[in-house]
Design a protein around this motif. Structure first.
Motif, short mmCIF file in Angstrom:
data_model
loop_
_atom_site.label_atom_id
_atom_site.label_comp_id
_atom_site.label_asym_id
_atom_site.label_seq_id
_atom_site.Cartn_x
_atom_site.Cartn_y
_atom_site.Cartn_z
N SER A 183 -57.53 -39.69 -3.78
CA SER A 183 -58.98 -39.98 -4.21
C SER A 183 -60.35 -39.99 -2.94
N GLY A 184 -61.64 -39.43 -2.62
CA GLY A 184 -62.08 -38.67 -2.26
C GLY A 184 -62.00 -37.53 -2.26
N SER A 185 -62.79 -36.80 -0.90
CA SER A 185 -62.62 -35.19 -0.94
C SER A 185 -62.15 -34.75 0.60
N LEU A 186 -61.56 -33.89 0.62
CA LEU A 186 -61.64 -32.95 1.68
C LEU A 186 -62.65 -31.99 2.37
N PRO A 187 -62.97 -31.43 3.96
CA PRO A 187 -64.33 -31.04 3.41
C PRO A 187 -63.48 -29.83 3.13
N THR A 188 -65.24 -29.25 2.44
CA THR A 188 -65.58 -28.13 1.83
C THR A 188 -65.11 -26.98 2.23
N GLY A 189 -63.87 -25.98 1.72
CA GLY A 189 -63.42 -24.94 2.52
C GLY A 189 -61.82 -25.37 2.59
N LEU A 190 -61.16 -26.15 2.82
CA LEU A 190 -60.20 -27.27 3.18
C LEU A 190 -59.72 -27.82 1.69
N ALA A 214 -55.32 -43.46 3.93
CA ALA A 214 -56.03 -43.21 3.77
C ALA A 214 -56.57 -42.59 5.07
N PHE A 215 -56.99 -41.55 4.86
CA PHE A 215 -57.50 -40.38 6.29
C PHE A 215 -59.06 -40.29 6.16
N THR A 216 -59.68 -39.52 7.78
CA THR A 216 -61.02 -38.88 7.25
C THR A 216 -60.56 -37.91 8.14
N ILE A 217 -61.52 -37.06 8.21
CA ILE A 217 -62.22 -35.61 9.06
C ILE A 217 -63.74 -35.82 8.77
N GLN A 218 -64.24 -35.70 10.29
CA GLN A 218 -65.41 -35.77 10.43
C GLN A 218 -66.35 -34.49 10.93
N VAL A 219 -66.76 -33.52 10.08
CA VAL A 219 -67.76 -32.23 9.86
C VAL A 219 -68.22 -32.92 10.73
N THR A 220 -69.08 -32.38 12.37
CA THR A 220 -69.73 -32.45 13.03
C THR A 220 -70.55 -30.92 13.23
N VAL A 221 -72.10 -30.87 13.08
CA VAL A 221 -72.79 -29.56 13.41
C VAL A 221 -72.74 -29.40 15.49
N GLY A 222 -72.03 -28.56 16.11
CA GLY A 222 -71.81 -28.45 16.95
C GLY A 222 -70.93 -28.59 17.66
N ALA A 223 -69.06 -29.35 16.58
CA ALA A 223 -68.35 -29.95 17.49
C ALA A 223 -67.05 -28.56 18.41
N ASN A 224 -66.27 -29.36 19.33
CA ASN A 224 -65.73 -28.47 19.66
C ASN A 224 -64.29 -28.23 18.87
N ASN A 225 -64.43 -28.78 17.66
CA ASN A 225 -63.28 -29.09 16.98
C ASN A 225 -61.55 -29.32 17.55
N THR A 283 -70.94 -35.32 8.71
CA THR A 283 -70.33 -35.72 7.73
C THR A 283 -69.36 -36.52 7.87
N LEU A 284 -69.05 -37.95 8.00
CA LEU A 284 -67.67 -38.27 7.24
C LEU A 284 -67.32 -37.72 5.73
N PHE A 285 -66.13 -37.57 6.16
CA PHE A 285 -65.16 -37.13 4.77
C PHE A 285 -63.58 -38.30 4.59
N SER A 286 -64.11 -38.89 3.59
CA SER A 286 -63.00 -39.65 3.54
C SER A 286 -62.04 -39.83 2.18
N PHE A 287 -60.50 -39.61 2.28
CA PHE A 287 -59.91 -39.49 1.80
C PHE A 287 -58.24 -40.39 1.92
N THR A 288 -57.68 -40.02 0.59
CA THR A 288 -56.37 -40.88 0.56
C THR A 288 -55.70 -39.95 -0.10
N VAL A 289 -54.41 -39.95 0.28
CA VAL A 289 -53.56 -39.09 -0.44
C VAL A 289 -52.32 -39.28 -0.24
N ARG A 290 -51.68 -39.73 -1.80
CA ARG A 290 -50.42 -39.85 -2.13
C ARG A 290 -48.96 -39.53 -1.84
N ALA A 291 -48.22 -39.36 -1.53
CA ALA A 291 -46.35 -39.05 -1.27
C ALA A 291 -45.84 -39.38 -2.39
#
Length: 202
Positions: free
Chosen positions: A137-144, A186-197, A167-175
């Motif tokens: 459920s949820g989604s990864l950032p576009t491009g990943l 459940a995981f999250t990936i934060q996309v922040t304009v100007g982030a240092n990655n 944008t905070l991208f929230s998603f659930t991975v099923r193993a």
């Protein structure tokens, strides 16, 4: 734990317990048996910590330990049809498989913060016993994308430069393991304009 059957017998499963059911027409006395050597030798079961219903048409297996894996079971019965005979009749045997569900090794929560246009070489998530992974459920950032593997999966790609606001991208991975047992995380990936990655790599 999970319990499975061969094609000749029926087995019902639920967490930490399972059932074998057998049917022999006109049977008067039931006795479940177990073989621990591939069907060469059989012994009668008794009700106890791991078994109940050994003299019924349904055998319940309770919290089977790991060493029950690959045990075979069958139903022995004396039937009214053969009342003048000393012989017993037997159901087809069923094979028991005992396995643990996938266990996550990667902590839930943030997998990192990245900026638009950032190239992600590898974010690894792991779960023991897993044979595949999928975003439930949820989604990864576009491009990943999530690349599944045995025991681990990787998230790779380039974060879309079209993401123009934080944008905070929230998603659930099923193993999932080889016996179709599953575990979600459940995981999250934060996309922040100007982030240092920066990111969490487990």
């Amino acid at each position: 734990m999970n319990y499975f059957q061969d094609t000749n017998s029926e087995l019902y499963a639920e967490p930490d317990s399972g059932w074998f059911s057998g049917f022999i027409p006109n049977s008067a006395v039931h006795q479940w048996q177990v073989s621990v050597d591939g069907g060469n030798n059989w012994q009668d079961l008794s009700d106890g910590a791991n078994y109940s219903g050994v003299n019924n048409d349904t055998l319940r297996i309770i919290s089977a330990p790991a060493d029950f894996d690959q045990y075979e079971y069958r139903l022995k019965a004396y039937t009214n049809t053969y009342a003048c005979s000393s012989g017993d009749v037997y159901s087809k045997s069923a094979l028991l498989t005992v396995s643990d569900a996938p266990a996550w090794q990667t902590a839930a929560g943030s997998l990192g913060e990245f900026g638009p246009g950032a190239t992600i070489s590898t974010i690894t998530i792991t779960a023991t016993n897993a044979t595949s992974f999928a975003v439930q459920s949820g989604s990864l950032p576009t491009g990943l994308s999530l690349n599944t593997g045995s025991g681990s999966a990787t998230i790779t790609g380039t974060v879309s430069s079209g993401i123009t606001s934080d944008t905070l991208f929230s998603f659930t991975v099923r193993a999932t393991d080889a016996e179709a047992q599953t575990a979600d995380r459940a995981f999250t990936i934060q996309v922040t304009v100007g982030a240092n990655n920066s990111g969490q790599f487990n």
